[in-house]
Scaffold this motif. Structure first.
Motif, PDB file in Angstrom:
ATOM      1  N   ASP A   1       0.886  -1.303  -0.080  1.00 44.46           N
ATOM      2  CA  ASP A   1      -0.074  -0.048  -0.083  1.00 44.46           C
ATOM      3  C   ASP A   1       0.881   1.331   0.146  1.00 44.46           C
ATOM      4  OD1 ASP A   1      -2.210  -1.626   0.128  1.00 44.46           O
ATOM      5  OD2 ASP A   1      -3.054  -1.114   2.014  1.00 44.46           O
ATOM      6  N   CYS A   2       1.852   1.363   0.893  1.00 47.26           N
ATOM      7  CA  CYS A   2       2.759   2.554   1.085  1.00 47.26           C
ATOM      8  C   CYS A   2       3.310   2.719  -0.197  1.00 47.26           C
ATOM      9  CB  CYS A   2       3.923   2.228   2.138  1.00 47.26           C
ATOM     10  SG  CYS A   2       4.494   3.683   2.659  1.00 47.26           S
ATOM     11  N   ALA A   3       3.755   1.523  -0.922  1.00 49.58           N
ATOM     12  CA  ALA A   3       4.645   1.778  -2.249  1.00 49.58           C
ATOM     13  C   ALA A   3       3.990   2.545  -3.308  1.00 49.58           C
ATOM     14  CB  ALA A   3       5.241   0.418  -2.798  1.00 49.58           C
ATOM     15  N   ASP A   4       2.509   2.019  -3.339  1.00 43.30           N
ATOM     16  CA  ASP A   4       1.509   2.521  -4.494  1.00 43.30           C
ATOM     17  C   ASP A   4       1.175   4.143  -3.945  1.00 43.30           C
ATOM     18  OD1 ASP A   4       1.652  -0.278  -5.844  1.00 43.30           O
ATOM     19  OD2 ASP A   4      -0.269  -0.662  -4.850  1.00 43.30           O
ATOM     20  N   ILE A   5       1.037   4.437  -2.923  1.00 41.88           N
ATOM     21  CA  ILE A   5       0.756   5.836  -2.527  1.00 41.88           C
ATOM     22  C   ILE A   5       1.921   6.428  -2.762  1.00 41.88           C
ATOM     23  CG2 ILE A   5      -0.144   7.248  -0.617  1.00 41.88           C
ATOM     24  CD1 ILE A   5      -1.703   4.840   0.213  1.00 41.88           C
TER      25      ILE A   5
ATOM     26  N   GLN B   1      -7.207   7.476   1.625  1.00 47.30           N
ATOM     27  CA  GLN B   1      -6.756   7.535   0.215  1.00 47.30           C
ATOM     28  C   GLN B   1      -8.211   7.476  -0.511  1.00 47.30           C
ATOM     29  OE1 GLN B   1      -3.753   7.855  -0.920  1.00 47.30           O
ATOM     30  NE2 GLN B   1      -4.710   7.940  -2.959  1.00 47.30           N
ATOM     31  N   VAL B   2      -9.157   6.961  -0.177  1.00 49.45           N
ATOM     32  CA  VAL B   2     -10.404   6.990  -0.973  1.00 49.45           C
ATOM     33  C   VAL B   2     -10.806   8.380  -0.942  1.00 49.45           C
ATOM     34  CG1 VAL B   2     -12.648   6.334  -1.066  1.00 49.45           C
ATOM     35  CG2 VAL B   2     -10.733   4.728  -0.706  1.00 49.45           C
ATOM     36  N   GLU B   3     -10.830   9.161   0.289  1.00 49.60           N
ATOM     37  CA  GLU B   3     -11.270  10.641   0.304  1.00 49.60           C
ATOM     38  C   GLU B   3     -10.184  11.443  -0.744  1.00 49.60           C
ATOM     39  OE1 GLU B   3     -12.707  10.520   4.996  1.00 49.60           O
ATOM     40  OE2 GLU B   3     -10.659  11.422   4.280  1.00 49.60           O
ATOM     41  N   SER B   4      -9.065  11.039  -0.650  1.00 46.40           N
ATOM     42  CA  SER B   4      -8.172  11.615  -1.715  1.00 46.40           C
ATOM     43  C   SER B   4      -8.380  11.563  -2.934  1.00 46.40           C
ATOM     44  CB  SER B   4      -6.705  11.432  -1.465  1.00 46.40           C
ATOM     45  OG  SER B   4      -5.848  12.140  -2.043  1.00 46.40           O
ATOM     46  N   LEU B   5      -8.955  10.647  -3.341  1.00 38.82           N
ATOM     47  CA  LEU B   5      -9.336  10.207  -4.931  1.00 38.82           C
ATOM     48  C   LEU B   5     -10.691  10.910  -5.080  1.00 38.82           C
ATOM     49  CD1 LEU B   5      -9.264   8.844  -7.595  1.00 38.82           C
ATOM     50  CD2 LEU B   5     -10.125   7.007  -6.664  1.00 38.82           C
ATOM     51  N   ALA B   6     -11.616  10.778  -4.312  1.00 38.71           N
ATOM     52  CA  ALA B   6     -12.921  11.532  -4.295  1.00 38.71           C
ATOM     53  C   ALA B   6     -12.718  12.838  -4.668  1.00 38.71           C
ATOM     54  CB  ALA B   6     -13.612  11.342  -3.241  1.00 38.71           C
ATOM     55  N   LEU B   7     -11.649  13.643  -3.908  1.00 36.08           N
ATOM     56  CA  LEU B   7     -11.233  14.942  -4.113  1.00 36.08           C
ATOM     57  C   LEU B   7     -10.453  15.151  -5.782  1.00 36.08           C
ATOM     58  CD1 LEU B   7     -10.874  17.917  -3.283  1.00 36.08           C
ATOM     59  CD2 LEU B   7      -8.851  17.147  -1.723  1.00 36.08           C
ATOM     60  N   ALA B   8      -9.611  14.209  -6.052  1.00 37.04           N
ATOM     61  CA  ALA B   8      -8.971  14.525  -7.315  1.00 37.04           C
ATOM     62  C   ALA B   8     -10.137  14.411  -8.443  1.00 37.04           C
ATOM     63  CB  ALA B   8      -7.993  13.163  -7.292  1.00 37.04           C
ATOM     64  N   CYS B   9     -11.134  13.508  -8.183  1.00 36.91           N
ATOM     65  CA  CYS B   9     -11.985  13.429  -9.140  1.00 36.91           C
ATOM     66  C   CYS B   9     -12.858  14.647  -9.272  1.00 36.91           C
ATOM     67  CB  CYS B   9     -12.916  12.225  -9.119  1.00 36.91           C
ATOM     68  SG  CYS B   9     -12.294  10.408  -9.317  1.00 36.91           S
ATOM     69  N   ARG B  10     -12.993  15.132  -8.092  1.00 31.52           N
ATOM     70  CA  ARG B  10     -13.848  16.372  -8.105  1.00 31.52           C
ATOM     71  C   ARG B  10     -13.339  17.367  -8.926  1.00 31.52           C
ATOM     72  NH1 ARG B  10     -15.489  19.255  -2.839  1.00 31.52           N
ATOM     73  NH2 ARG B  10     -14.635  17.154  -2.128  1.00 31.52           N
ATOM     74  N   VAL B  11     -11.957  17.585  -8.478  1.00 34.07           N
ATOM     75  CA  VAL B  11     -11.293  18.886  -8.920  1.00 34.07           C
ATOM     76  C   VAL B  11     -11.117  18.716 -10.716  1.00 34.07           C
ATOM     77  CG1 VAL B  11     -10.272  19.940  -6.969  1.00 34.07           C
ATOM     78  CG2 VAL B  11      -9.071  18.237  -8.539  1.00 34.07           C
TER      79      VAL B  11
ATOM     80  N   HIS C   1      -4.020  16.793   0.566  1.00 36.50           N
ATOM     81  CA  HIS C   1      -4.899  15.701   1.095  1.00 36.50           C
ATOM     82  C   HIS C   1      -3.927  14.510   0.614  1.00 36.50           C
ATOM     83  CE1 HIS C   1      -8.016  12.980   2.143  1.00 36.50           C
ATOM     84  NE2 HIS C   1      -8.585  13.955   2.631  1.00 36.50           N
ATOM     85  N   GLN C   2      -3.367  14.463  -0.590  1.00 36.38           N
ATOM     86  CA  GLN C   2      -2.682  13.244  -0.894  1.00 36.38           C
ATOM     87  C   GLN C   2      -1.336  13.221  -0.123  1.00 36.38           C
ATOM     88  OE1 GLN C   2      -3.575  10.847  -2.822  1.00 36.38           O
ATOM     89  NE2 GLN C   2      -1.737   9.698  -2.362  1.00 36.38           N
ATOM     90  N   VAL C   3      -0.516  14.355   0.267  1.00 36.68           N
ATOM     91  CA  VAL C   3       0.463  14.102   0.923  1.00 36.68           C
ATOM     92  C   VAL C   3       0.353  13.597   2.663  1.00 36.68           C
ATOM     93  CG1 VAL C   3       2.424  15.501   2.094  1.00 36.68           C
ATOM     94  CG2 VAL C   3       1.786  15.840  -0.429  1.00 36.68           C
TER      95      VAL C   3
END
Lengths: 141, 141, 141, 141
Positions: A61-65, B87-97, A86-88
């Protein structure tokens, strides 16, 4: 000067955060990514693999992120700072849980010690970047 | 039954969230990822590329975050739910922007319309997953 | 000793190729990957972006192939040498075509010079690895 | 029409190979990638994990090569056909060795059967693409 520092200096865009903090975090992502991929594989080679399943999972998981975060940080054109923040934060969390798990195995397996240190360094670099000038003010969507 | 659904049914681990919501979100990540990679490339082929730079940037970010998120959701062994949630929240945000940016160009470029729809669908799947049984209770580190 | 070298020494599996060549190639993949992601983004910020589209495209391809290749090289458990050989050859080719394209722009754009050098170094590391003891004998499927 | 087909039709660039073969291969990469990530994780949950280490390793390699290949195929701007050809061949090989390994476990583990089928389908799509009009003539560097 190394490739990463040189690259970040020659980009035409102004970096979206303090350049040193950005370079450090990108480098830490890259080191942590490799360490996590390799630690997962090293765990596969240990006899006590049953005790290392959670370690392998969090490594992967950590590697992919790490890969995703390193890439979004490497782009300076038209960033969305809230998304980057948010991603960081997500990577900092991934590093923390992975380091905590590696800590359980670090005395038995040197690769878990190496990986733990890489995760801790990456978490620190993420937090330094989040607190750096410019980036710190990024609001929340 | 399609490959993804079948795979998720044959894994020995109990899924860490409602299986249907998990399958939907993994599928949405995969579709959104490809749409974003292709939309970035399609934008490169447009004459008005200068107006599409932010679109390209957010496409690339969203694609990278999709890959990471799809992978962490595909693993059922020993998950860290707080990390997955973040991480899912981060993707939801990425999709929104990304969808918001594509919306500016959707009347001029059909690929931005397709990408916007894929991003919106993925954001919805992320939110559905975050609200699904089991996952919803995951605390914060 | 740096993290990568230390990690590769602490893995329980015997490395599938000469360890130094392996470490050099993994490191080169990592540096090249970041340079390519950043060079594509830097090109986006240049006024003459129309002349840089092929550069951006090859940057993105090379970056993606770097990630995959770095990861397969980082694993020492039960490798398929023919597959690894083919993938490393693919990366060497990606680096060559990307470096050739960056060479056209290196006098105008310093980031293309940095990226060209990173690609050339990575191509060289790939070739060194392919010629190293053990790996060299890997047959073809 | 599904998102992928629609996206590939709305891109301004002429596809570098027969569009149907391209769409099929991109889709197969995406399905195979998820199956491989999930099969590696499913193997981690089996008691006989010791017999599945080579399966996990080849799953992870194939998944990483799928991501890279799917992405390079999704871009139509200024492709280097020799590079694409080499990378698609690399994926076909990754799929073959992974399917061969999964075949040993398919009677014991349904997820290995699902993954084997996904790998075989992806290998076939790669070969169909390599033989399709336009792409077939791509020379070698």
């Amino acid at each position: 000067m190394d490739t990463l520092s040189e690259m970040m200096k020659t980009m035409p865009q102004k970096p979206f955060a303090a350049r040193d903090a950005l370079v450090d975090c990108i480098r830490a992502c890259s080191i942590c990514q490799q360490a996590c991929v390799a630690c997962a594989d090293a765990c596969m080679g240990e006899k006590a693999i049953d005790r290392l399943k959670r370690c392998i999972r969090l490594n992967l998981d950590c590697a992919d992120i790490c890969v995703a975060t390193e890439r979004v940080l490497s782009r300076q054109e038209a960033p969305d700072l809230s998304l980057l923040r948010h991603q960081v934060e997500s990577l900092a969390l991934a590093c923390r849980v992975c380091a905590d798990e590696c800590a359980h195995h670090k005395d038995a397996y040197a690769h878990c010690k190496v990986c733990m240190d890489a995760c801790k360094a990456c978490e620190q670099s993420c937090n330094d970047l989040l607190g750096s000038a410019g980036f710190a003010q990024a609001g929340v969507h």
